[in-house]
Design an enzyme around this catalytic site. Structure first.
Site, short mmCIF file in Angstrom:
data_model
loop_
_atom_site.label_atom_id
_atom_site.label_comp_id
_atom_site.label_asym_id
_atom_site.label_seq_id
_atom_site.Cartn_x
_atom_site.Cartn_y
_atom_site.Cartn_z
N ALA A 145 -3.97 -11.47 -17.16
CA ALA A 145 -2.96 -10.79 -16.35
C ALA A 145 -2.09 -9.85 -17.14
O ALA A 145 -1.54 -8.89 -16.62
CB ALA A 145 -2.08 -11.81 -15.62
N GLN A 170 3.11 -18.42 -18.98
CA GLN A 170 4.30 -17.87 -18.38
C GLN A 170 4.55 -16.46 -18.88
O GLN A 170 4.81 -15.56 -18.11
CB GLN A 170 5.52 -18.74 -18.70
CG GLN A 170 5.85 -19.67 -17.55
CD GLN A 170 6.89 -20.69 -17.92
OE1 GLN A 170 7.30 -20.78 -19.07
NE2 GLN A 170 7.32 -21.46 -16.95
N HIS A 182 -7.30 -23.81 -16.25
CA HIS A 182 -6.37 -22.67 -16.17
C HIS A 182 -5.44 -22.82 -14.98
O HIS A 182 -5.82 -23.37 -13.95
CB HIS A 182 -7.16 -21.36 -16.06
CG HIS A 182 -7.70 -20.90 -17.37
ND1 HIS A 182 -8.70 -21.57 -18.03
CD2 HIS A 182 -7.36 -19.86 -18.16
CE1 HIS A 182 -8.96 -20.95 -19.17
NE2 HIS A 182 -8.16 -19.92 -19.28
N PRO A 183 -4.22 -22.29 -15.11
CA PRO A 183 -3.31 -22.34 -13.97
C PRO A 183 -3.81 -21.41 -12.86
O PRO A 183 -4.50 -20.43 -13.14
CB PRO A 183 -2.00 -21.83 -14.55
CG PRO A 183 -2.40 -20.96 -15.69
CD PRO A 183 -3.65 -21.56 -16.25
#
Lengths: 168, 168
Positions: free
Chosen positions: B121, B85, B67-68
Protein backbone atom coordinates in the site's frame (compact mmCIF):
# COMPACT_ATOMS: atom_id res chain seq x y z
CA UNK A 1 -15.41 -26.53 21.42
CA UNK A 2 -16.61 -29.22 19.01
CA UNK A 3 -15.27 -29.85 15.52
CA UNK A 4 -18.35 -28.34 13.95
CA UNK A 5 -17.40 -25.05 15.60
CA UNK A 6 -13.77 -25.42 14.46
CA UNK A 7 -14.85 -26.21 10.90
CA UNK A 8 -17.13 -23.16 10.77
CA UNK A 9 -14.34 -20.69 11.53
CA UNK A 10 -13.15 -18.29 8.85
CA UNK A 11 -9.38 -18.10 8.51
CA UNK A 12 -9.16 -15.01 10.70
CA UNK A 13 -10.88 -16.72 13.63
CA UNK A 14 -8.94 -19.92 13.06
CA UNK A 15 -5.60 -18.10 13.18
CA UNK A 16 -6.70 -16.13 16.25
CA UNK A 17 -7.51 -19.37 18.08
CA UNK A 18 -4.86 -21.78 16.76
CA UNK A 19 -2.11 -19.37 15.66
CA UNK A 20 0.24 -20.31 18.50
CA UNK A 21 -0.31 -24.10 18.48
CA UNK A 22 3.14 -24.08 16.91
CA UNK A 23 5.03 -21.42 18.86
CA UNK A 24 5.10 -18.05 17.04
CA UNK A 25 4.16 -19.77 13.74
CA UNK A 26 0.65 -18.52 12.85
CA UNK A 27 1.66 -19.32 9.26
CA UNK A 28 1.24 -23.00 10.05
CA UNK A 29 -2.26 -22.66 11.52
CA UNK A 30 -3.14 -20.43 8.59
CA UNK A 31 -1.95 -23.12 6.17
CA UNK A 32 -3.76 -25.91 8.04
CA UNK A 33 -7.04 -24.01 7.60
CA UNK A 34 -6.83 -24.98 3.89
CA UNK A 35 -7.33 -28.63 4.93
CA UNK A 36 -10.70 -28.16 6.67
CA UNK A 37 -13.10 -29.76 7.41
CA UNK A 38 -11.42 -31.75 10.19
CA UNK A 39 -13.04 -34.97 11.33
CA UNK A 40 -11.74 -34.81 14.90
CA UNK A 41 -8.91 -33.51 17.10
CA UNK A 42 -6.54 -36.21 15.87
CA UNK A 43 -7.20 -35.23 12.28
CA UNK A 44 -6.51 -31.57 13.09
CA UNK A 45 -3.23 -32.52 14.82
CA UNK A 46 -2.25 -34.65 11.86
CA UNK A 47 -2.41 -31.65 9.53
CA UNK A 48 -0.19 -29.53 11.78
CA UNK A 49 2.39 -32.35 11.84
CA UNK A 50 2.14 -33.00 8.11
CA UNK A 51 2.79 -29.36 7.34
CA UNK A 52 5.95 -29.36 9.45
CA UNK A 53 7.13 -32.61 7.87
CA UNK A 54 6.67 -31.17 4.39
CA UNK A 55 8.83 -28.09 5.06
CA UNK A 56 12.35 -27.96 3.66
CA UNK A 57 15.01 -28.48 6.32
CA UNK A 58 15.60 -24.73 6.67
CA UNK A 59 11.89 -24.31 7.40
CA UNK A 60 11.92 -27.06 10.01
CA UNK A 61 14.91 -25.40 11.64
CA UNK A 62 12.99 -22.12 11.34
CA UNK A 63 10.09 -23.59 13.33
CA UNK A 64 12.50 -24.53 16.09
CA UNK A 65 14.16 -21.10 16.03
CA UNK A 66 10.78 -19.51 16.76
CA UNK A 67 10.71 -21.33 20.10
CA UNK A 68 11.93 -19.67 23.28
CA UNK A 69 15.24 -20.78 24.66
CA UNK A 70 14.55 -22.44 28.03
CA UNK A 71 16.58 -20.46 30.60
CA UNK A 72 17.75 -18.28 27.73
CA UNK A 73 17.42 -14.61 27.03
CA UNK A 74 13.67 -14.64 26.37
CA UNK A 75 13.04 -15.93 29.87
CA UNK A 76 15.30 -13.23 31.28
CA UNK A 77 13.64 -10.55 29.20
CA UNK A 78 10.15 -11.77 30.04
CA UNK A 79 9.04 -11.95 26.40
CA UNK A 80 7.66 -15.49 26.46
CA UNK A 81 4.20 -16.10 25.05
CA UNK A 82 1.54 -16.84 27.66
CA UNK A 83 1.46 -20.51 26.62
CA UNK A 84 5.20 -20.91 27.08
CA UNK A 85 5.17 -19.26 30.48
CA UNK A 86 2.50 -21.63 31.73
CA UNK A 87 4.22 -24.69 30.33
CA UNK A 88 7.58 -23.86 31.81
CA UNK A 89 6.02 -23.74 35.24
CA UNK A 90 7.03 -22.05 38.45
CA UNK A 91 10.58 -21.23 39.45
CA UNK A 92 12.26 -21.29 36.07
CA UNK A 93 12.43 -17.52 35.86
CA UNK A 94 15.08 -17.09 38.55
CA UNK A 95 18.60 -18.19 37.69
CA UNK A 96 20.33 -20.36 40.32
CA UNK A 97 23.32 -22.70 39.93
CA UNK A 98 21.29 -25.34 38.12
CA UNK A 99 19.89 -22.71 35.79
CA UNK A 100 23.36 -21.38 35.06
CA UNK A 101 24.46 -24.91 34.10
CA UNK A 102 21.42 -25.23 31.93
CA UNK A 103 22.08 -21.86 30.29
CA UNK A 104 25.63 -23.06 29.52
CA UNK A 105 24.45 -26.37 28.03
CA UNK A 106 21.77 -24.49 26.12
CA UNK A 107 24.37 -22.21 24.60
CA UNK A 108 26.39 -25.26 23.52
CA UNK A 109 23.26 -26.82 22.07
CA UNK A 110 22.39 -23.68 20.09
CA UNK A 111 25.93 -23.41 18.75
CA UNK A 112 26.00 -27.08 17.73
CA UNK A 113 22.56 -27.39 16.09
CA UNK A 114 21.63 -23.82 15.12
CA UNK A 115 18.30 -23.91 16.97
CA UNK A 116 17.28 -23.77 20.63
CA UNK A 117 16.65 -26.81 22.81
CA UNK A 118 12.92 -27.58 22.64
CA UNK A 119 11.18 -29.90 25.04
CA UNK A 120 7.52 -30.38 25.96
CA UNK A 121 8.46 -29.10 29.43
CA UNK A 122 5.02 -29.51 30.92
CA UNK A 123 5.64 -33.24 30.78
CA UNK A 124 8.87 -33.19 32.78
CA UNK A 125 10.38 -31.93 36.02
CA UNK A 126 13.40 -29.59 36.07
CA UNK A 127 15.98 -32.28 36.68
CA UNK A 128 14.61 -34.36 33.83
CA UNK A 129 14.86 -31.32 31.54
CA UNK A 130 18.53 -30.84 32.37
CA UNK A 131 19.28 -34.55 31.94
CA UNK A 132 17.52 -34.59 28.59
CA UNK A 133 19.43 -31.51 27.43
CA UNK A 134 22.76 -33.13 28.36
CA UNK A 135 21.75 -36.35 26.60
CA UNK A 136 20.59 -34.70 23.39
CA UNK A 137 23.54 -32.30 23.14
CA UNK A 138 25.87 -34.86 21.57
CA UNK A 139 23.58 -36.60 19.11
CA UNK A 140 23.99 -36.45 15.34
CA UNK A 141 22.34 -33.27 13.97
CA UNK A 142 19.90 -35.03 11.62
CA UNK A 143 18.63 -37.24 14.44
CA UNK A 144 18.36 -34.31 16.84
CA UNK A 145 16.36 -32.29 14.30
CA UNK A 146 13.81 -35.11 14.14
CA UNK A 147 13.66 -35.41 17.92
CA UNK A 148 13.24 -31.66 18.38
CA UNK A 149 10.43 -31.55 15.82
CA UNK A 150 8.78 -34.41 17.68
CA UNK A 151 8.79 -32.21 20.79
CA UNK A 152 7.27 -29.34 18.78
CA UNK A 153 4.46 -31.64 17.70
CA UNK A 154 3.96 -32.89 21.26
CA UNK A 155 3.66 -29.28 22.49
CA UNK A 156 1.23 -28.59 19.66
CA UNK A 157 -0.86 -31.63 20.57
CA UNK A 158 -1.16 -30.44 24.19
CA UNK A 159 -2.05 -26.92 23.11
CA UNK A 160 -4.65 -28.17 20.64
CA UNK A 161 -6.22 -30.39 23.29
CA UNK A 162 -6.36 -27.39 25.67
CA UNK A 163 -7.94 -25.19 23.03
CA UNK A 164 -10.51 -27.71 21.86
CA UNK A 165 -11.12 -28.74 25.45
CA UNK A 166 -10.36 -32.44 25.16
CA UNK A 167 -8.09 -34.72 27.19
CA UNK A 168 -4.71 -34.96 25.45
CA UNK B 1 23.68 -1.87 8.79
CA UNK B 2 26.14 -3.60 6.45
CA UNK B 3 26.03 -7.25 5.38
CA UNK B 4 28.93 -8.12 7.63
CA UNK B 5 26.75 -7.11 10.58
CA UNK B 6 23.79 -9.11 9.21
CA UNK B 7 25.96 -12.18 8.62
CA UNK B 8 27.35 -12.02 12.15
CA UNK B 9 23.92 -12.26 13.82
CA UNK B 10 22.94 -15.38 15.71
CA UNK B 11 19.49 -16.71 14.85
CA UNK B 12 17.89 -14.97 17.83
CA UNK B 13 19.12 -11.54 16.76
CA UNK B 14 18.31 -12.25 13.12
CA UNK B 15 14.70 -13.18 13.96
CA UNK B 16 14.38 -10.15 16.25
CA UNK B 17 15.45 -7.85 13.42
CA UNK B 18 13.98 -9.54 10.33
CA UNK B 19 11.10 -11.55 11.85
CA UNK B 20 8.39 -9.31 10.39
CA UNK B 21 9.88 -8.81 6.91
CA UNK B 22 7.11 -11.20 5.94
CA UNK B 23 4.13 -10.08 8.05
CA UNK B 24 3.71 -12.19 11.21
CA UNK B 25 5.92 -14.94 9.72
CA UNK B 26 9.11 -15.04 11.83
CA UNK B 27 9.36 -18.68 10.70
CA UNK B 28 10.46 -17.42 7.28
CA UNK B 29 13.22 -15.15 8.62
CA UNK B 30 14.27 -17.99 10.92
CA UNK B 31 14.52 -20.33 7.93
CA UNK B 32 16.40 -17.79 5.80
CA UNK B 33 19.08 -17.56 8.50
CA UNK B 34 20.15 -21.09 7.40
CA UNK B 35 21.24 -19.60 4.06
CA UNK B 36 23.78 -17.10 5.47
CA UNK B 37 26.20 -15.62 4.63
CA UNK B 38 24.40 -13.17 2.33
CA UNK B 39 26.42 -11.33 -0.28
CA UNK B 40 24.18 -8.24 -0.37
CA UNK B 41 20.62 -6.97 0.17
CA UNK B 42 19.46 -8.48 -3.10
CA UNK B 43 20.79 -11.88 -2.10
CA UNK B 44 19.01 -11.65 1.26
CA UNK B 45 15.73 -10.72 -0.49
CA UNK B 46 16.16 -13.59 -2.90
CA UNK B 47 16.20 -16.12 -0.05
CA UNK B 48 12.98 -14.73 1.45
CA UNK B 49 11.30 -15.03 -1.96
CA UNK B 50 12.70 -18.49 -2.63
CA UNK B 51 11.39 -19.78 0.68
CA UNK B 52 7.88 -18.54 -0.12
CA UNK B 53 8.05 -20.02 -3.62
CA UNK B 54 9.05 -23.42 -2.23
CA UNK B 55 6.09 -23.64 0.19
CA UNK B 56 3.17 -25.90 -0.70
CA UNK B 57 0.10 -23.97 -1.85
CA UNK B 58 -1.49 -24.16 1.61
CA UNK B 59 1.65 -22.55 3.06
CA UNK B 60 1.60 -19.77 0.47
CA UNK B 61 -2.04 -19.13 1.30
CA UNK B 62 -1.02 -19.26 4.97
CA UNK B 63 1.51 -16.47 4.41
CA UNK B 64 -1.25 -14.32 2.92
CA UNK B 65 -3.64 -15.17 5.77
CA UNK B 66 -1.10 -13.76 8.24
CA UNK B 67 -1.50 -10.34 6.62
CA UNK B 68 -3.94 -7.77 7.96
CA UNK B 69 -7.11 -7.18 6.03
CA UNK B 70 -6.97 -3.60 4.69
CA UNK B 71 -10.08 -1.86 6.09
CA UNK B 72 -10.91 -5.13 7.79
CA UNK B 73 -11.36 -6.06 11.39
CA UNK B 74 -7.70 -5.73 12.35
CA UNK B 75 -7.74 -2.08 11.36
CA UNK B 76 -10.91 -1.53 13.35
CA UNK B 77 -9.50 -3.36 16.35
CA UNK B 78 -6.16 -1.55 16.15
CA UNK B 79 -4.10 -4.73 16.20
CA UNK B 80 -1.93 -3.99 13.17
CA UNK B 81 1.81 -4.41 13.51
CA UNK B 82 3.77 -1.16 13.57
CA UNK B 83 5.06 -1.80 10.07
CA UNK B 84 1.58 -2.26 8.65
CA UNK B 85 0.26 0.85 10.30
CA UNK B 86 3.00 2.96 8.79
CA UNK B 87 2.58 1.46 5.34
CA UNK B 88 -1.15 1.96 5.27
CA UNK B 89 -0.67 5.63 5.88
CA UNK B 90 -2.88 8.33 7.32
CA UNK B 91 -6.66 8.34 7.22
CA UNK B 92 -7.31 4.65 6.59
CA UNK B 93 -8.43 4.01 10.16
CA UNK B 94 -11.75 5.90 9.91
CA UNK B 95 -14.51 4.26 7.93
CA UNK B 96 -16.30 6.54 5.46
CA UNK B 97 -18.35 5.61 2.38
CA UNK B 98 -15.29 4.67 0.34
CA UNK B 99 -14.02 2.51 3.20
CA UNK B 100 -17.37 0.76 3.49
CA UNK B 101 -17.24 -0.06 -0.21
CA UNK B 102 -13.72 -1.32 0.26
CA UNK B 103 -14.76 -3.42 3.27
CA UNK B 104 -17.52 -4.96 1.12
CA UNK B 105 -15.15 -5.73 -1.79
CA UNK B 106 -12.62 -7.07 0.71
CA UNK B 107 -15.20 -9.44 2.15
CA UNK B 108 -15.99 -10.68 -1.35
CA UNK B 109 -12.29 -11.11 -2.05
CA UNK B 110 -11.75 -13.11 1.16
CA UNK B 111 -14.72 -15.34 0.40
CA UNK B 112 -13.56 -15.95 -3.17
CA UNK B 113 -9.85 -16.61 -2.56
CA UNK B 114 -9.63 -17.67 1.09
CA UNK B 115 -7.03 -15.03 1.97
CA UNK B 116 -7.12 -11.26 2.49
CA UNK B 117 -6.35 -8.69 -0.19
CA UNK B 118 -2.67 -7.82 0.08
CA UNK B 119 -1.12 -4.82 -1.61
CA UNK B 120 2.15 -2.97 -1.06
CA UNK B 121 0.00 0.00 0.00
CA UNK B 122 2.89 2.35 0.58
CA UNK B 123 3.27 2.46 -3.19
CA UNK B 124 -0.31 3.55 -3.91
CA UNK B 125 -2.93 6.13 -3.01
CA UNK B 126 -6.33 5.16 -1.59
CA UNK B 127 -8.19 5.36 -4.88
CA UNK B 128 -5.60 3.20 -6.57
CA UNK B 129 -5.97 0.60 -3.79
CA UNK B 130 -9.73 0.41 -4.32
CA UNK B 131 -9.35 0.21 -8.09
CA UNK B 132 -6.78 -2.56 -7.74
CA UNK B 133 -9.02 -4.50 -5.35
CA UNK B 134 -11.95 -4.28 -7.80
CA UNK B 135 -9.70 -5.36 -10.66
CA UNK B 136 -8.17 -8.36 -8.84
CA UNK B 137 -11.45 -9.60 -7.36
CA UNK B 138 -12.53 -11.44 -10.50
CA UNK B 139 -9.29 -13.02 -11.62
CA UNK B 140 -8.65 -16.79 -11.69
CA UNK B 141 -7.56 -17.99 -8.22
CA UNK B 142 -4.20 -19.45 -9.31
CA UNK B 143 -3.25 -16.18 -11.03
CA UNK B 144 -4.41 -14.10 -8.06
CA UNK B 145 -2.37 -16.24 -5.65
CA UNK B 146 0.76 -15.46 -7.67
CA UNK B 147 -0.05 -11.75 -7.80
CA UNK B 148 -0.75 -11.58 -4.06
CA UNK B 149 2.53 -13.34 -3.25
CA UNK B 150 4.27 -10.84 -5.52
CA UNK B 151 2.87 -8.07 -3.29
CA UNK B 152 4.09 -9.91 -0.18
CA UNK B 153 7.58 -9.99 -1.67
CA UNK B 154 7.38 -6.31 -2.63
CA UNK B 155 6.40 -5.42 0.95
CA UNK B 156 9.24 -7.61 2.21
CA UNK B 157 11.72 -5.88 -0.12
CA UNK B 158 10.71 -2.46 1.21
CA UNK B 159 10.95 -3.61 4.83
CA UNK B 160 14.35 -5.20 4.24
CA UNK B 161 15.64 -2.02 2.62
CA UNK B 162 14.34 -0.02 5.60
CA UNK B 163 16.00 -2.37 8.07
CA UNK B 164 19.31 -2.58 6.30
CA UNK B 165 19.16 1.13 5.60
CA UNK B 166 19.48 1.05 1.82
CA UNK B 167 17.39 2.63 -0.93
CA UNK B 168 14.80 0.11 -2.13
Amino acid sequence: MDMEKVNSMDFGEFVDVFGNVIERCPLIAAAVWSQRPFSDLEDLEKHFSAFIDALPQSGQEGVLRCHPDLAGRELQRGTLTAESQREQGAGLTSLGAEERLRAELNAQYRARFGFPFVLAARLSDREAVLRELARRLHRPPALELRTALGEVKKIGRLRLADLVGADP
